[in-house]
Design a protein around this motif. Structure first.
Motif, PDB file in Angstrom:
ATOM      1  N   LEU A  56       2.971   4.489  -5.244  1.00  0.00           N
ATOM      2  CA  LEU A  56       1.878   3.542  -5.448  1.00  0.00           C
ATOM      3  C   LEU A  56       2.067   2.741  -6.732  1.00  0.00           C
ATOM      4  N   ASP A  57       2.599   3.389  -7.765  1.00  0.00           N
ATOM      5  CA  ASP A  57       2.856   2.691  -9.019  1.00  0.00           C
ATOM      6  C   ASP A  57       3.903   1.595  -8.847  1.00  0.00           C
ATOM      7  N   GLU A  58       4.796   1.767  -7.886  1.00  0.00           N
ATOM      8  CA  GLU A  58       5.896   0.828  -7.668  1.00  0.00           C
ATOM      9  C   GLU A  58       5.622  -0.197  -6.565  1.00  0.00           C
ATOM     10  N   CYS A  59       4.539  -0.036  -5.823  1.00  0.00           N
ATOM     11  CA  CYS A  59       4.322  -0.905  -4.662  1.00  0.00           C
ATOM     12  C   CYS A  59       3.762  -2.266  -5.055  1.00  0.00           C
ATOM     13  N   ALA A  60       3.920  -3.218  -4.159  1.00  0.00           N
ATOM     14  CA  ALA A  60       3.480  -4.592  -4.406  1.00  0.00           C
ATOM     15  C   ALA A  60       2.022  -4.814  -3.999  1.00  0.00           C
ATOM     16  N   TRP A  61       1.403  -3.871  -3.329  1.00  0.00           N
ATOM     17  CA  TRP A  61       0.040  -4.023  -2.853  1.00  0.00           C
ATOM     18  C   TRP A  61      -0.939  -3.507  -3.888  1.00  0.00           C
ATOM     19  N   ASP A  62      -2.146  -4.028  -3.841  1.00  0.00           N
ATOM     20  CA  ASP A  62      -3.186  -3.631  -4.781  1.00  0.00           C
ATOM     21  C   ASP A  62      -3.919  -2.413  -4.227  1.00  0.00           C
TER      22      ASP A  62
END
Length: 109
Positions: free
Chosen positions: A21-27
């Motif tokens: 989650l820290d690396e993902c592009a989504w909010d």
């Protein structure tokens, strides 16, 4: 799987999801309270909740599309209902709730 192995697998899995989650592009916001990880999609406020179920030695995922019970089957968690691995299941339910494709890179334990 012993209780100690189960607890270790749960902890490693939740950390792997937080890292993804820290690396993902989504909010996607997340909050962890012990062995409960709540994911909140900031665009629409919907949630996906992952929780440890020690008595059953399962990881449960609660999403708009339903509840899923996953058991640890080396090399990772597998849903007894759908047969999906945890990464596949989590990406599917997040995509359904987000309304667009979400692809988290979650390492299987």
């Amino acid at each position: 799987m012993s209780q100690t192995e189960f607890e270790s697998a749960i902890e490693q899995t939740l950390v792997a999801i937080e890292d993804a989650l820290d690396e993902c592009a989504w909010d996607i916001d997340y909050e962890r309270n012990g062995a409960v990880l709540t994911l909140t999609l900031e665009d629409n406020g919907s949630q996906v909740i992952l929780s440890r179920q020690s008595a059953n030695r399962e990881l449960w995922v609660a999403a708009k599309s339903g509840g899923y019970h996953l058991a640890f089957e080396n090399p990772g968690w597998k849903c007894g209902t759908t047969g999906e691995s945890l990464p596949t299941l989590l990406n599917r339910v997040l995509s359904e709730q987000q309304g667009e494709a979400v692809s988290l890179e979650i390492s299987q334990q």
